[in-house]
Design a protein around this motif. Structure first.
Motif, PDB file in Angstrom:
ATOM      1  N   GLU A  14       0.838  -1.193   0.000  1.00  0.00           N
ATOM      2  CA  GLU A  14       0.000   0.000   0.000  1.00  0.00           C
ATOM      3  C   GLU A  14       0.878   1.250   0.000  1.00  0.00           C
ATOM      4  N   GLY A  15       0.367   2.290  -0.608  1.00  0.00           N
ATOM      5  CA  GLY A  15       1.109   3.538  -0.678  1.00  0.00           C
ATOM      6  C   GLY A  15       0.208   4.675  -1.079  1.00  0.00           C
ATOM      7  N   LEU A  16       0.804   5.739  -1.557  1.00  0.00           N
ATOM      8  CA  LEU A  16       0.052   6.929  -1.949  1.00  0.00           C
ATOM      9  C   LEU A  16      -1.001   6.619  -3.005  1.00  0.00           C
ATOM     10  N   THR A  17      -0.707   5.674  -3.909  1.00  0.00           N
ATOM     11  CA  THR A  17      -1.629   5.397  -5.013  1.00  0.00           C
ATOM     12  C   THR A  17      -2.207   3.981  -5.007  1.00  0.00           C
ATOM     13  N   VAL A  18      -2.027   3.229  -3.915  1.00  0.00           N
ATOM     14  CA  VAL A  18      -2.565   1.865  -3.843  1.00  0.00           C
ATOM     15  C   VAL A  18      -3.172   1.619  -2.465  1.00  0.00           C
ATOM     16  N   GLU A  19      -4.397   1.092  -2.440  1.00  0.00           N
ATOM     17  CA  GLU A  19      -5.097   0.754  -1.203  1.00  0.00           C
ATOM     18  C   GLU A  19      -5.617  -0.676  -1.302  1.00  0.00           C
ATOM     19  N   PHE A  20      -5.346  -1.491  -0.283  1.00  0.00           N
ATOM     20  CA  PHE A  20      -5.868  -2.860  -0.216  1.00  0.00           C
ATOM     21  C   PHE A  20      -7.133  -2.868   0.646  1.00  0.00           C
ATOM     22  N   LYS A  21      -8.128  -3.610   0.212  1.00  0.00           N
ATOM     23  CA  LYS A  21      -9.356  -3.821   0.989  1.00  0.00           C
ATOM     24  C   LYS A  21      -9.687  -5.303   0.931  1.00  0.00           C
ATOM     25  N   GLU A  22      -9.948  -5.891   2.091  1.00  0.00           N
ATOM     26  CA  GLU A  22     -10.286  -7.316   2.116  1.00  0.00           C
ATOM     27  C   GLU A  22     -11.589  -7.596   1.385  1.00  0.00           C
ATOM     28  N   LYS A  23     -12.547  -6.674   1.567  1.00  0.00           N
ATOM     29  CA  LYS A  23     -13.845  -6.849   0.911  1.00  0.00           C
ATOM     30  C   LYS A  23     -14.479  -5.492   0.663  1.00  0.00           C
ATOM     31  N   TYR A  24     -15.501  -5.499  -0.138  1.00  0.00           N
ATOM     32  CA  TYR A  24     -16.221  -4.272  -0.462  1.00  0.00           C
ATOM     33  C   TYR A  24     -17.091  -3.843   0.718  1.00  0.00           C
ATOM     34  N   VAL A  47      -7.800  -8.106  -1.190  1.00  0.00           N
ATOM     35  CA  VAL A  47      -6.411  -8.184  -0.736  1.00  0.00           C
ATOM     36  C   VAL A  47      -6.344  -7.607   0.678  1.00  0.00           C
ATOM     37  N   ASP A  48      -5.769  -8.379   1.635  1.00  0.00           N
ATOM     38  CA  ASP A  48      -5.668  -7.862   2.995  1.00  0.00           C
ATOM     39  C   ASP A  48      -4.448  -6.962   3.145  1.00  0.00           C
ATOM     40  N   ASP A  49      -4.308  -6.321   4.310  1.00  0.00           N
ATOM     41  CA  ASP A  49      -3.234  -5.346   4.527  1.00  0.00           C
ATOM     42  C   ASP A  49      -1.839  -5.952   4.398  1.00  0.00           C
ATOM     43  N   ALA A  50      -1.721  -7.253   4.600  1.00  0.00           N
ATOM     44  CA  ALA A  50      -0.424  -7.916   4.472  1.00  0.00           C
ATOM     45  C   ALA A  50      -0.105  -8.291   3.028  1.00  0.00           C
ATOM     46  N   GLY A  51      -1.066  -8.067   2.121  1.00  0.00           N
ATOM     47  CA  GLY A  51      -0.846  -8.380   0.710  1.00  0.00           C
ATOM     48  C   GLY A  51      -1.286  -9.779   0.317  1.00  0.00           C
ATOM     49  N   ASN A  52      -1.997 -10.452   1.207  1.00  0.00           N
ATOM     50  CA  ASN A  52      -2.524 -11.784   0.895  1.00  0.00           C
ATOM     51  C   ASN A  52      -3.811 -11.655   0.098  1.00  0.00           C
ATOM     52  N   ILE A  53      -3.941 -12.455  -0.943  1.00  0.00           N
ATOM     53  CA  ILE A  53      -5.145 -12.419  -1.778  1.00  0.00           C
ATOM     54  C   ILE A  53      -6.182 -13.365  -1.189  1.00  0.00           C
ATOM     55  N   ASN A  54      -7.274 -12.781  -0.697  1.00  0.00           N
ATOM     56  CA  ASN A  54      -8.397 -13.559  -0.163  1.00  0.00           C
ATOM     57  C   ASN A  54      -9.485 -13.735  -1.208  1.00  0.00           C
ATOM     58  N   GLY A  55      -9.539 -12.798  -2.125  1.00  0.00           N
ATOM     59  CA  GLY A  55     -10.500 -12.868  -3.213  1.00  0.00           C
ATOM     60  C   GLY A  55     -11.788 -12.117  -2.954  1.00  0.00           C
ATOM     61  N   GLU A  56     -12.342 -11.602  -4.020  1.00  0.00           N
ATOM     62  CA  GLU A  56     -13.627 -10.887  -4.016  1.00  0.00           C
ATOM     63  C   GLU A  56     -14.186 -11.016  -5.415  1.00  0.00           C
ATOM     64  N   LYS A  57     -15.485 -11.178  -5.519  1.00  0.00           N
ATOM     65  CA  LYS A  57     -16.121 -11.362  -6.824  1.00  0.00           C
ATOM     66  C   LYS A  57     -16.855 -10.101  -7.227  1.00  0.00           C
ATOM     67  N   LEU A  58     -16.599  -9.645  -8.433  1.00  0.00           N
ATOM     68  CA  LEU A  58     -17.256  -8.457  -8.971  1.00  0.00           C
ATOM     69  C   LEU A  58     -18.638  -8.840  -9.480  1.00  0.00           C
ATOM     70  N   MET A  82     -13.356  -0.469 -13.534  1.00  0.00           N
ATOM     71  CA  MET A  82     -13.596  -1.378 -12.417  1.00  0.00           C
ATOM     72  C   MET A  82     -13.681  -2.765 -13.029  1.00  0.00           C
ATOM     73  N   PHE A  83     -12.713  -3.627 -12.719  1.00  0.00           N
ATOM     74  CA  PHE A  83     -12.651  -4.923 -13.397  1.00  0.00           C
ATOM     75  C   PHE A  83     -12.056  -5.992 -12.492  1.00  0.00           C
ATOM     76  N   GLN A  84     -12.241  -7.226 -12.898  1.00  0.00           N
ATOM     77  CA  GLN A  84     -11.759  -8.387 -12.166  1.00  0.00           C
ATOM     78  C   GLN A  84     -10.458  -8.873 -12.798  1.00  0.00           C
ATOM     79  N   VAL A  85      -9.441  -9.117 -11.957  1.00  0.00           N
ATOM     80  CA  VAL A  85      -8.202  -9.757 -12.388  1.00  0.00           C
ATOM     81  C   VAL A  85      -8.014 -10.953 -11.463  1.00  0.00           C
ATOM     82  N   GLU A  86      -8.274 -12.131 -12.007  1.00  0.00           N
ATOM     83  CA  GLU A  86      -8.265 -13.369 -11.211  1.00  0.00           C
ATOM     84  C   GLU A  86      -9.239 -13.198 -10.046  1.00  0.00           C
ATOM     85  N   LYS A  87      -8.744 -13.249  -8.792  1.00  0.00           N
ATOM     86  CA  LYS A  87      -9.628 -13.153  -7.622  1.00  0.00           C
ATOM     87  C   LYS A  87      -9.747 -11.736  -7.058  1.00  0.00           C
TER      88      LYS A  87
END
Length: 161
Positions: A14-24, A47-58, A82-87
């Motif tokens: 995460e940084g100035l231009t990237v934010e991780f959210k576990e779910k919507y 994606v959780d704060d540690a960078g682990n991909i948990n997945g979310e469906k659009l 707004m699009f899906q890339v894998e999970k």
């Protein structure tokens, strides 16, 4: 964006231009406003704060909710991508041309990897800076040239007298 680009974004964290959210959640409007008020960026859902991909469906419902939240911002914000890339769901937000933007919860900005609510002093400064920029660019060239000439004359006349 392909999977390799997504993995690179996640690896950088995460940084100035990237934010991780576990779910919507509907509170995503704060991040959309913050990115619009700063330099734009990406919200990665699933994606959780540690960078682990948990997945979310659009889903169509989620797209509609995000669009509705963005329209309720002041001034309204348009999320074009707004699009899906894998999970992972990728929401791309561009820097807004009509700053400052606000959500129903207030005015927000990005500071490093954090979305922060602006206090009154920050908001006043932000608005003054935008107004100065707007004033200069909105004036016709002839008016700008006259202002420069008058300012130059005042400096010269001030030295004479």
């Amino acid at each position: 964006m392909n999977i390799e680009q997504l993995k690179l974004l996640i690896a950088e964290g995460e940084g100035l231009t990237v934010e991780f959210k576990e779910k919507y959640t509907p509170k995503i409007d704060r991040d959309v406003v913050a990115f619009s008020n700063t330099k734009g960026g990406y919200i990665l859902l699933g994606v959780d704060d540690a960078g682990n991909i948990n997945g979310e469906k659009l889903t169509n419902r989620m797209k509609a909710e995000v669009t509705d939240l963005d329209r309720k911002c002041e001034p309204p914000i348009t999320v074009n991508k707004m699009f899906q890339v894998e999970k992972v769901i990728v929401i791309e937000i561009e820097e807004g041309p009509e700053k400052p933007y606000s959500s129903s919860d207030g005015y927000f900005r990005r500071l490093d990897a954090v979305t922060q609510k602006m206090n009154r002093k920050e908001l006043n400064y932000f608005q003054k800076m935008q107004l100065r920029f707007f004033d200069i660019t909105a004036l016709p060239l002839s008016v700008l040239l006259k202002a420069i000439v008058l300012k130059t004359r005042r400096r010269t006349w001030g030295k004479i007298f």
